[in-house]
Scaffold this active site. Structure first.
Site, short mmCIF file in Angstrom:
data_model
loop_
_atom_site.label_atom_id
_atom_site.label_comp_id
_atom_site.label_asym_id
_atom_site.label_seq_id
_atom_site.Cartn_x
_atom_site.Cartn_y
_atom_site.Cartn_z
N SER A 105 3.87 -7.24 1.52
CA SER A 105 2.46 -7.16 1.13
C SER A 105 2.12 -8.36 0.25
O SER A 105 2.24 -9.49 0.70
CB SER A 105 2.18 -5.83 0.41
OG SER A 105 0.83 -5.72 0.03
N ASP A 121 5.00 1.21 0.27
CA ASP A 121 5.01 1.25 1.72
C ASP A 121 6.35 0.71 2.23
O ASP A 121 6.83 -0.32 1.77
CB ASP A 121 3.86 0.42 2.28
CG ASP A 121 3.70 0.57 3.78
OD1 ASP A 121 4.15 1.60 4.33
OD2 ASP A 121 3.11 -0.34 4.41
N HIS A 170 0.63 -6.58 5.10
CA HIS A 170 -0.68 -6.02 4.77
C HIS A 170 -1.71 -7.14 4.77
O HIS A 170 -1.67 -8.02 3.92
CB HIS A 170 -0.64 -5.34 3.40
CG HIS A 170 0.25 -4.15 3.33
ND1 HIS A 170 0.63 -3.57 2.14
CD2 HIS A 170 0.85 -3.41 4.30
CE1 HIS A 170 1.41 -2.53 2.38
NE2 HIS A 170 1.57 -2.43 3.69
#
EC number: 3.1.1.61
Length: 373
Positions: free
Chosen positions: A197, A317, A224
């Site tokens: 991310s 995540d 992301h």
């Protein structure tokens, strides 16, 4: 202590609204504003903020040039505002490569209505990247290379495909977390899956440029990123790396030497037939694409033949997907804290005791080659 923020934008309206939103958070203090890149540099030197929010298009000096100067003179985490267009994606990737930590879409309509979602996201991003400050300078600087090492990878995304450097030899003094990890086990992996991310675009560049064209395992990448950005990001990586990189499309076939990047706004799964499925983004999920979704499908399809890597990023995540992979016998690596921009996703892996190894960012590409070739 409140996070000190410098707001930089040539639009008086945008400066005012961003300042108002940030000031409404009792743990954020707007210490100054600037209307162009030159003012931003002067204010950064004078005010020493913890975070800078930066527009791209400004008179006298644009945001990317300002970011480069700031990284050289007073390295500070920068949050870029960008448009959700192909050109906006290109500019944002340039800014991240110059040293910016993260970005947010610049949407005058949303911010003028002042929706709660925009306020929450902006404040969360500011708090998150402020925590990268203590290791920001060392991350922004090029990694040290031994005198006998090949030339290092370019610090910016290449404009045309060029041979990537050979993996650097091991350094004499690696970070403690890396030094304590076991050497990677060589195995006939059917898939390498990498999730990341915040800080991921630069991290992925560093890892993937170390892989040879004949890398034997297919690769899936989950970053992301908004829908408008992933195609441009994949194109950039493809120009720089020796392996091929493309934005994944439904039905794409996994093959050695190819990395498929999950498209923004959607979910990517892999199946046992060696193909990817692209599904609509589920509004119930915080991330689109979601690392857990891809990791989970890989665990179901490839049992113990997956090598998963979790790189820099905020949140957790990838943790639950990694848990499924571990239950099936696959291997999971995490990036070490010292080389992360945001030690969130890798920390979640380590704290859950899911990491088979913890490696410094500059060592991960080399270890992938050792584990798979």
């Amino acid at each position: 202590m409140a996070v000190k923020v410098l707001v930089v934008d040539d639009s008086g309206f945008f400066r005012r609204r961003v300042s108002e939103i940030l000031s409404a958070d009792s743990n954020i203090q707007v210490v100054g504003t600037a209307t162009n890149g030159k003012e931003a540099i002067d204010q950064a030197l004078a005010l020493k903020p913890d975070v800078i929010t930066m527009d791209y298009e400004m008179p006298m000096m644009d945001g990317i040039t300002a970011v480069r100067h700031i990284m050289q003179r007073c390295p500070t985490p920068v949050l870029m505002f960008s448009s959700l267009t192909h050109e906006g994606a290109r500019v944002t990737l340039d800014a991240l490569d110059a040293g910016a930590v993260d970005f947010l879409p610049k949407n005058f309509e949303d911010i003028s209505r002042n929706p709660e979602k925009v306020k929450q996201l902006l404040c969360e991003k500011v708090h998150s990247i402020s925590r990268s400050n203590r290791r920001f300078s060392s991350y922004s600087a090029p990694a040290p290379q031994p005198a006998s090492a090949p030339a290092p990878a370019p610090s910016s995304f290449a404009s045309s495909r060029s041979p990537a450097p050979a993996p650097a030899p091991a350094r004499a003094a690696a970070p403690a977390a890396s030094a304590n990890s076991p050497a990677p086990k060589r195995k006939a992996y059917k898939l390498v899956a990498i999730g990341t991310s915040t800080g991921g675009p630069v991290a992925l560049q560093r890892v993937l440029t170390q892989l040879p064209a004949n890398f034997p395992a297919p690769i899936v990448l989950i970053q992301h990123m908004p829908a408008a950005f992933t195609k441009a990001f994949a194109e950039r990586l493809d120009k720089l790396c020796r392996i091929s990189v493309k934005e994944a499309e439904d039905g794409d076939i996994l093959r050695p030497g190819l990395a498929l990047l999950a498209p923004g706004g959607k979910q990517m799964m892999v199946d046992g037939r060696g193909a990817v499925k692209i599904l609509p983004g589920d509004e119930r999920l915080n991330y689109k694409p979601c690392v857990d979704i891809t990791f989970g499908s890989a665990a179901k399809s490839y049992s113990d033949k997956v090598l998963a890597v979790v790189l820099t990023g905020m949140g957790a995540d990838g943790r639950e997907g990694a848990r499924l992979l571990k239950q099936g016998g696959s291997a999971v690596w995490a990036q070490d804290e010292a080389s992360c921009v945001i030690y969130g996703m890798p920390m979640a892996i380590v704290k859950a005791n899911l990491a088979d190894a913890v490696y410094s960012l500059d060592d991960i590409g080399r270890h992938l080659v050792e584990a798979c070739l």
